[in-house]
Write an enzyme that holds these catalytic residues in place. Structure first.
Site, PDB file in Angstrom:
ATOM      1  N   ALA A   1      29.868  22.757  50.559  1.00 32.40           N
ATOM      2  CA  ALA A   1      31.147  23.209  50.004  1.00 32.40           C
ATOM      3  C   ALA A   1      30.976  24.001  48.715  1.00 32.40           C
ATOM      4  O   ALA A   1      31.939  24.587  48.215  1.00 32.40           O
ATOM      5  CB  ALA A   1      32.060  22.009  49.749  1.00 32.40           C
TER       6      ALA A   1
ATOM      7  N   LYS B   1      34.663  31.006  44.664  1.00 32.41           N
ATOM      8  CA  LYS B   1      35.717  31.390  45.602  1.00 32.41           C
ATOM      9  C   LYS B   1      36.853  32.184  44.964  1.00 32.41           C
ATOM     10  O   LYS B   1      37.761  32.620  45.666  1.00 32.41           O
ATOM     11  CB  LYS B   1      36.296  30.132  46.253  1.00 32.41           C
ATOM     12  CG  LYS B   1      36.908  29.157  45.261  1.00 32.41           C
ATOM     13  CD  LYS B   1      37.367  27.880  45.940  1.00 32.41           C
ATOM     14  CE  LYS B   1      37.983  26.929  44.927  1.00 32.41           C
ATOM     15  NZ  LYS B   1      38.434  25.667  45.537  1.00 32.41           N
TER      16      LYS B   1
ATOM     17  N   LYS C   1      38.921  34.761  53.946  1.00 39.86           N
ATOM     18  CA  LYS C   1      38.601  36.011  53.253  1.00 39.86           C
ATOM     19  C   LYS C   1      37.300  36.632  53.750  1.00 39.86           C
ATOM     20  O   LYS C   1      36.953  37.751  53.365  1.00 39.86           O
ATOM     21  CB  LYS C   1      38.549  35.767  51.749  1.00 39.86           C
ATOM     22  CG  LYS C   1      39.914  35.398  51.166  1.00 39.86           C
ATOM     23  CD  LYS C   1      39.831  35.026  49.707  1.00 39.86           C
ATOM     24  CE  LYS C   1      41.226  34.729  49.151  1.00 39.86           C
ATOM     25  NZ  LYS C   1      41.887  33.595  49.821  1.00 39.86           N
TER      26      LYS C   1
ATOM     27  N   VAL D   1      43.878  26.252  50.337  1.00 41.01           N
ATOM     28  CA  VAL D   1      44.264  24.845  50.336  1.00 41.01           C
ATOM     29  C   VAL D   1      45.174  24.593  49.142  1.00 41.01           C
ATOM     30  O   VAL D   1      44.938  25.089  48.039  1.00 41.01           O
ATOM     31  CB  VAL D   1      43.034  23.913  50.296  1.00 41.01           C
ATOM     32  CG1 VAL D   1      42.344  23.895  51.635  1.00 41.01           C
ATOM     33  CG2 VAL D   1      42.065  24.297  49.199  1.00 41.01           C
TER      34      VAL D   1
ATOM     35  N   ARG E   1      45.089  42.434  42.162  1.00 45.80           N
ATOM     36  CA  ARG E   1      43.888  42.456  41.339  1.00 45.80           C
ATOM     37  C   ARG E   1      42.714  43.005  42.154  1.00 45.80           C
ATOM     38  O   ARG E   1      42.802  43.102  43.384  1.00 45.80           O
ATOM     39  CB  ARG E   1      43.592  41.041  40.825  1.00 45.80           C
ATOM     40  CG  ARG E   1      44.670  40.488  39.910  1.00 45.80           C
ATOM     41  CD  ARG E   1      44.458  39.030  39.593  1.00 45.80           C
ATOM     42  NE  ARG E   1      44.588  38.198  40.779  1.00 45.80           N
ATOM     43  CZ  ARG E   1      44.473  36.868  40.766  1.00 45.80           C
ATOM     44  NH1 ARG E   1      44.210  36.240  39.640  1.00 45.80           N
ATOM     45  NH2 ARG E   1      44.606  36.171  41.882  1.00 45.80           N
TER      46      ARG E   1
END
Length: 651
Positions: free
Chosen positions: A368, A372, A414, A468, A566
């Site tokens: 994990a 990100k 993504k 999430v 952005r």
């Protein structure tokens, strides 16, 4: 008398207040003439113009400042400050006009005396109204700040009402319920009203909060209720866990603002116990990025499945300490005899990862750890690739070399046709695992002298999903904080949409997907319908009991400000590169068919990329990613901070 006035319609009350203010302006003008001229004569001549001017100026200005929207019996310091501002503007205009007109018989100092008197009289009228209208009458105690209705007159509602009565911390008005058999009855001396009575209740009692006490209704029905309540601009509160209430663990302080899950959540699918435990029960498990949003929830789900050992790998010392403390408490609560092992380390350090895997021999690895945050990785491209691509490579290599049975990568939507370094790096991380899964004996770069290909027995799986809720960097906690601070709420674009999923659901599905893999599978989680971020902002503001401030409502509470996309961000996220995903045994887990390069080709490309990363050659990094990652469309401008600084120095 108070009750009669309170029951009047808002328009009638506004008319009465306007008439009172008009009389006050006349009285203040007469008193100003009296104080200035020391005469109580009846107005005559041009003096009438001063009275007319006072009324014509004061009412529109007070209206413009929203003083006729306020509820008098709850007038506070904020309302008094608004009165001061409004009358200061009025006084400046009133004085200027009197000086300019130079009316005979009207002294110029009247323009100074009258606004001062007018200020004290208007403020005094509001203070008097508050004191008079908030006197206790019967069982109504209007002086309490929170005025609450409980939606749901069942066992949960009755229980929380009893706690409220006992603690006397909130002003409970009554109940709302859809059941016609309950409407009209009383529970703990409080009447049950139907939903149609809500506008009248809000008008009569100035209800500020509605507490949802319906723990057993479906998610769809809950969303229907919320859709109805949004229009009334009251704060929506959620009930603490009923088991905690019954055990006396929860208090009134635990009544919290509506959880974002109630806005975006969907009907949960019960996890498959066999899939949850297949790769965990009685085994040694390694979680990288264990202190992150997804990693920490994965650890909680894993604890519940009772592994023998849980290795917590985290590079942030405080995050590791925090998740370890939380898991100790959770393990004790679940009576799960799990050995928790805290490991400080970075996935960028291959030797450290190999050492961990060699010493503890994990059966399953959940990877994990990742950078990100899209703009941050765009500003620090080499570090993003080093962590996301080569961090994954290091953990995967260590897993193969130490004989790890199962490896699950936490990926992202993504990674699909990315427009940013973060997404491209995550797609390349997926490709590394896909290539290793199809290579029987991959050869690794920088292997010890004489070392040849390593037999790959590790089953690799990738699980791809969207945002999430409430994760670090998520828009939801940002909106919540902005609303708390009074705004503005910032949205990058009016059309931007995202997929959302709760962290517990995502973690459960990750574990189950990893247990279904045969090796090299890219799983895609069913995220439901995408959500427009602007709609999310509106819902969060309105369900906080506030009004959106815009052109249609200039007197609203919270403004929504569009800041622009952005670097690297795109309007819409996708979950699939190819078409026709395959169904699996789980209704919310699909299997994607994604192209990738064989390990022999990809490994040489990774060597080129590694050299570009070491030299912080951002342009080369982007070129290699564009060549390797299908659909990657780089941002037109290079925004890497080091690159910009170096080039600025050259210029």
């Amino acid at each position: 008398m108070q009750t009669y006035i309170i029951k009047l319609s808002r328009r009638v009350k506004q008319f009465i207040v306007g008439a009172v203010d008009a009389l006050i302006s006349v009285a203040a003008t007469w008193m100003a003439f009296y104080l200035r001229l020391d005469s109580a004569d009846f107005p005559h001549g041009y003096q009438w113009h001063a009275y007319q001017l006072a009324i014509i100026l004061s009412l529109p200005i007070l209206m413009r400042f929203g003083l006729y929207r306020a509820v008098f019996r709850y007038t506070g310091m904020a309302a008094m400050a608004t009165i001061v501002k409004a009358i200061a503007l009025y006084g400046a205009i009133f004085f200027t006009i009197l000086v300019w007109l130079a009316l005979p018989g009207v002294p110029r100092t009247l323009g100074l005396i009258q606004p001062i008197l007018f200020l004290f009289m208007v403020a005094g009228s509001r203070a008097f109204a508050r004191i008079w209208l908030t006197r206790t009458t019967g069982n109504r105690r209007f002086e309490r700040e929170a005025r609450l209705l409980i939606y749901g007159a069942g066992a949960a509602g009755a229980q929380i009402a009893e706690v409220i009565q006992r603690k006397r911390q909130l002003n409970l008005i009554g109940f709302l319920d859809d059941d016609p058999q309950l409407v009209g009855k009383t529970i703990n001396a409080y009447k049950v009203h139907c939903l149609a009575d809500l506008p009248h209740m809000i008008e009569l009692y100035s209800v500020t909060d509605i507490l949802l006490a319906m723990p057993t209704i479906s998610r769809s029905r809950r969303n229907e209720v919320l859709a109805v309540l949004r229009q009334y601009h009251v704060r929506i509160r959620s009930l603490p866990d009923l088991s905690e209430l019954a055990q006396g663990k929860a208090t009134i302080a635990d009544i919290h603002e509506l959880d974002i899950v109630d806005l975006l959540g969907r009907e949960p699918v019960a996890p498959n116990p066999a899939l949850i435990s297949r790769n965990i029960l009685g085994k040694v498990i390694l979680v990288t990025g264990a202190g992150g949003s997804v990693g920490s929830e994965l650890c909680r789900q894993i604890i519940a499945a009772r592994p023998a050992k849980l290795l917590l790998l985290e590079h942030n010392e405080f995050s590791l300490y925090q998740i370890h403390s939380d898991l100790i408490a959770l393990a004790a609560e679940l009576n799960a005899p799990v050995e928790l092992i805290q490991l400080l380390g970075s996935v960028r350090d291959y030797e450290r990862i190999l050492e961990v895997c060699t010493v503890w021999k994990p059966h399953t690895v959940y990877h994990a750890a990742a950078y990100k945050h899209v703009p941050l990785v765009e500003y620090n491209a080499a570090e993003g690739v080093r962590n996301n691509v080569f961090g994954t490579y290091n953990v995967a290599r260590a897993a193969v070399e130490s004989g790890v049975a199962d490896f699950v990568l936490i990926s992202t939507d993504k990674a699909v046709r990315p427009t940013n370094i973060m997404g491209a790096s995550k797609r390349l991380a997926e490709m590394i695992l896909q290539a290793l899964a199809t290579s029987a004996a991959p050869t690794f770069e920088n292997a010890p002298a004489g070392a040849g290909p390593v037999s790959c027995r590790t089953r690799f799986a990738m699980v791809r999903f969207g945002n999430v809720l409430d994760s670090s960097g998520s828009v939801v906690p940002l909106f919540r904080q902005q609303i708390k601070e009074g705004g503005p709420v910032t949205v990058t674009d009016l059309e931007v949409t995202r997929y959302f999923m709760t962290i517990p659901e995502a973690a459960q599905l990750v574990v189950q997907a990893g247990a279904m893999t045969e090796g090299g599978d890219v799983f895609v989680l069913d995220m439901g319908a995408p959500v427009k971020i602007i709609d999310l902002a509106y819902r969060m503001i309105e369900l906080s009991g506030l009004l959106v401030k815009d052109d249609n409502n200039p007197f609203g509470d919270i403004e929504i400000k569009v800041t622009g996309l952005r670097p690297g961000e795109k309007l819409y996220e996708e979950l699939l590169i190819g078409e026709n995903p395959q169904a699996t045994a789980h209704p919310r887990i699909m299997k994607a068919q994604e192209d990738f390069l064989p390990w022999e080709v990809l490994s040489s490309e990774l060597q080129l990329l590694a050299r570009a990363v070491e030299g912080n050659q951002v342009e080369v990094i982007r070129t290699i990613l564009e060549r390797l990652v299908i659909g990657y469309l780089a941002h037109p401008e290079l925004v890497d901070l080091v690159y910009l600084k170096e080039n600025a120095a050259l210029v």
